[in-house]
Write an enzyme that holds these catalytic residues in place. Structure first.
Site, PDB file in Angstrom:
ATOM      1  N   ASP A   1     -37.112  25.667 -17.909  1.00  0.00           N
ATOM      2  CA  ASP A   1     -36.474  25.120 -19.105  1.00  0.00           C
ATOM      3  C   ASP A   1     -34.961  25.336 -19.053  1.00  0.00           C
ATOM      4  O   ASP A   1     -34.446  26.134 -18.253  1.00  0.00           O
ATOM      5  CB  ASP A   1     -37.065  25.780 -20.349  1.00  0.00           C
ATOM      6  CG  ASP A   1     -37.061  24.864 -21.565  1.00  0.00           C
ATOM      7  OD1 ASP A   1     -36.301  23.873 -21.576  1.00  0.00           O
ATOM      8  OD2 ASP A   1     -37.808  25.147 -22.523  1.00  0.00           O
TER       9      ASP A   1
ATOM     10  N   ASP B   1     -39.625  17.619 -26.808  1.00  0.00           N
ATOM     11  CA  ASP B   1     -40.316  18.653 -27.564  1.00  0.00           C
ATOM     12  C   ASP B   1     -41.089  18.068 -28.745  1.00  0.00           C
ATOM     13  O   ASP B   1     -41.840  18.789 -29.411  1.00  0.00           O
ATOM     14  CB  ASP B   1     -39.316  19.690 -28.085  1.00  0.00           C
ATOM     15  CG  ASP B   1     -38.753  20.556 -26.974  1.00  0.00           C
ATOM     16  OD1 ASP B   1     -39.374  20.632 -25.898  1.00  0.00           O
ATOM     17  OD2 ASP B   1     -37.675  21.155 -27.175  1.00  0.00           O
TER      18      ASP B   1
ATOM     19  N   LYS C   1     -42.803  26.175 -15.368  1.00  0.00           N
ATOM     20  CA  LYS C   1     -42.056  25.331 -16.299  1.00  0.00           C
ATOM     21  C   LYS C   1     -40.644  25.889 -16.397  1.00  0.00           C
ATOM     22  O   LYS C   1     -40.425  26.957 -16.966  1.00  0.00           O
ATOM     23  CB  LYS C   1     -42.721  25.300 -17.684  1.00  0.00           C
ATOM     24  CG  LYS C   1     -41.963  24.412 -18.673  1.00  0.00           C
ATOM     25  CD  LYS C   1     -42.715  24.179 -19.953  1.00  0.00           C
ATOM     26  CE  LYS C   1     -41.933  23.238 -20.880  1.00  0.00           C
ATOM     27  NZ  LYS C   1     -42.673  22.904 -22.092  1.00  0.00           N
TER      28      LYS C   1
END
Length: 695
Positions: free
Chosen positions: A446, A514, A444
């Site tokens: 970010d 999110d 992941k």
């Protein structure tokens, strides 16, 4: 071959065609027609050669790629400036090439004054109804040039009754909000100056005629992971012209003598069936971008909402054991695993597992996760650095900075200047090193802050910082995919701040927001699926309430919602009751039975989050199965105590003469299309997964 002015070329897609011509004067390329096969066999719906009081002919013409000499008043795609400040580049057509399959075209132009050459490229990928466009500029003159405006192309759409524009706006935790604007006259614009596509707008636009919103729809999307702009202008003659390209936040681009500059790809799409049909065109294109990586994604668990920064081996393993029992396939450790990272004020840049958190060693921890039958995933944010880190102490000059000005922290972190070769090498070697050192299946990636400082130490410039950052980011992704083909990469930027077609070609999945609150997330995913295929949609089941609509929804609602793309869980499953865990295991098993249809099926969006009807239909490529995910979005109609009838979901694309079964319920395709699939909601039944099998 050498082409003469007056010739025209037709590019053919699966169901569409795109026809352009160079008029007899040879100064530009213009659209003839864009639509279904055969649309160019007749008078052009966009051509105009009449009077233009107070304008020039180019201001009203359907020009494909216009300089400021072509369109001095209504908006150019390309503006070039000489070193002494002169503008008004004027092109002359010189050559053209089209392949035998009529899918790829290149048309050449040159400016005899500056020596600038431009090649306008078109490509219709096989099996799609999109046209990819980009421009290559070459300075064949004797002096440097400056690119003041760097558009990738203009798309001309006939809107005789007014333009109905659809776009997606948002903010952090409220991305992909689908909105519609009627444009009678004037200009509409969206964009980002943040160095990423951003949360505020999506580099995607759809255009329809206001008189026929369910009819023909044209879409445009930019494949650029930096700052961008898209504008639409409807003129008094009923033509809407959409311009798309880079937003030059760092100032003009320098084009040295002999240098070549390739501008980003902008993609156009057409469907005769409104926004729903247009979404299918985008989905087909993105699935082809994925190539052989288009496979059903594993069900994952991510530890963020359960532990936040309090990552340590025992709590993570406790979560992993439960996740494995539920049927989860990949366990992802989120932020907090590396040295110095106990909150968001320190640690970024120092990508070493914290031995205090993993006393038996990170290798041992990963092995214990994998012994549970789980693949292993890891969160990273390699483009950013905390001031409290070893990396920043050793390389403070690696971040973007304007000499003499204070740095702007966002989320207590700075942004590394990825355009610098040594920084790009550090970022690549960091991620590549983790993937080589540890047994990692899922990454992941970010990115939690935009770029705020437009400079480098020493005041070196002018520089295309935006372009250099994007180019190296893309190269790193490509190298990682080449060297680690079995590792899935999730692109995240504080949620959905980095979603564009360039990333769709390089990442395997997007994290769209999110915000995991159920009704908020429903609106986010509804917008997302208009522009992106389900295989790119990562969605978690959590216990979080919505920030904008906090009404609670059942565990079933949250699972059915997350099944609309790539199913994940982010809740603290240690706190779930045995009954909740059993229900979760059942939903995961059901998802595994349908995820191939979700991944590859034809998608139809039914109703919407603000309507009583709200569902997504996925029809398998062989049309043998139809998966319907449906949600209750609002009030109940009497809750069984007053007269009411089920909500009906009209399905699309089915054979009206065929019969479809759901257990002991049977429907004709005609019934499902004309009347609709019935669903009845109650206080405890607020979502459903229905699988119809063709008899």
């Amino acid at each position: 071959m050498t082409a003469e002015a007056g010739q025209r070329w037709t590019l053919r897609g699966a169901h569409t065609e795109y026809t352009v011509t160079v008029p007899a004067h040879g100064r530009w390329l213009e659209l003839v027609a864009w639509g279904p096969h055969g649309v160019s066999d007749g008078p052009s719906p966009v051509a105009y050669d009449g009077p233009v009081p107070f304008l020039t002919a180019g201001d009203a013409a359907p020009i494909e790629y216009a300089t400021d000499a072509d369109r001095p008043f209504t908006g150019a795609d390309l503006v070039i400036e000489t070193v002494d400040g002169k503008r008004r580049v004027g092109f002359v057509h010189t050559d053209a090439r089209i392949d035998a399959g009529q899918r790829e075209l290149a048309v050449d132009f040159a400016d005899p004054v500056t020596g600038l050459r431009a090649t306008v490229h078109y490509l219709v990928p096989d099996g799609t109804d999109v046209v990819q466009r980009w421009v290559e500029l070459t300075n064949d003159g004797t002096a440097p040039l400056r690119v003041v405006r760097a558009g990738s192309g203009g798309f001309c759409v006939p809107t005789p009754h007014g333009a109905l524009l659809s776009h997606q706006w948002g903010q952090w935790s409220q991305e992909f909000q689908l909105s519609h604007v009627e444009l009678g006259h004037g200009t509409f614009g969206i964009g980002s100056s943040q160095g990423v596509p951003g949360h505020l707008h999506v580099p995607w636009l759809a255009v329809r005629d206001t008189a026929d919103p369910a009819g023909p729809a044209w879409g445009m999307a930019l494949a650029w992971t930096g700052s961008w702009e898209i504008s639409a202008e409807r003129d008094t003659g009923g033509l809407t012209r959409v311009r798309a390209g880079r937003q030059l936040v760092d100032g003009p681009l320098e084009l040295a003598v002999g240098e070549r500059l390739s501008l980003p790809v902008v993609t156009g799409a057409y469907s005769p069936d409104g926004l729903d049909g247009l979404a299918q065109v985008w989905h087909t294109h993105q699935r082809l971008l994925a190539g052989d990586r288009l496979t059903p994604r594993p069900v994952l668990y991510n530890s963020w909402e359960a532990t936040y920064f309090a990552v340590e081996a025992e709590s993570q393993l406790a979560l992993a054991r439960i996740a494995a029992e539920l049927g989860v396939e990949t366990f992802v450790v989120d932020d907090g695993w590396f040295v110095g990272r106990n909150d968001d004020t320190a640690g970024l840049g120092d990508w070493t597992p914290d031995p205090a958190k993993f006393p038996a060693g990170f290798d041992t921890f990963i092995a214990e996760v994998r012994a549970l039958g789980l693949n292993f995933g890891l969160w990273v944010e390699p483009e950013c650095v905390n001031p409290k880190s070893t990396l920043y102490a050793e390389h403070p000059d690696w971040v973007y900075v304007v000499d003499g000005r204070p740095l702007t922290p966002v989320r207590n972190q700075y942004l590394l200047d990825l355009g610098r070769p040594e920084v790009a090498e550090f970022v690549h070697s960091t991620v590549d090193g983790l993937l080589r050192r540890y047994d990692i299946d899922y990454l992941k990636w970010d990115f939690n802050r935009p770029r705020t400082e437009p400079g480098r130490p020493g005041g070196v410039g002018p520089l295309d910082l935006d372009g250099a950052h994007v180019a190296n980011l893309h190269r790193i992704y490509e190298r990682l995919r080449r060297d680690h083909p079995d590792v899935l990469i999730e692109a995240c930027a504080g949620g959905g701040g980095r979603t564009d077609l360039a990333m769709a070609a390089r990442a395997d999945v997007f994290w769209p927001s999110d915000n995991t609150g159920p009704l908020d997330r429903l609106a986010i995913q509804y917008g997302f699926l208009h522009a992106n295929a389900p295989h790119l949609l990562s969605s978690w089941v959590t216990d979080a309430p919505g920030l904008f609509d906090p009404r609670p929804r059942t565990l079933a609602f949250r699972f059915v919602l997350a099944m609309a793309g790539v199913l994940g869980i982010g809740a603290d499953i240690r706190a779930w009751t045995p009954a909740e865990r059993a229900e979760a295991a059942d939903w995961i098993a059901r998802y595994k039975e349908i995820r191939d249809v979700v991944t590859r099926g034809e998608v139809h969006l039914i109703g919407g989050p603000d309507q009583a009807r709200c569902a997504v239909q996925y029809t398998a490529p062989d049309e043998r199965r139809v998966v319907v995910l449906a949600w209750h979005t609002g009030r109940l109609d009497g809750a069984g105590l007053l007269p009411s009838r089920p909500v009906r979901l009209p399905l699309r694309g089915l054979d009206p003469a065929a019969r479809y079964s759901d257990g002991d319920r049977h429907y004709s395709g005609s019934h499902l299309a004309a009347v609709g699939l019935p669903v009845r909601w109650s206080a405890t039944h607020d979502a459903d997964l229905i699988v119809l099998t063709r008899d």
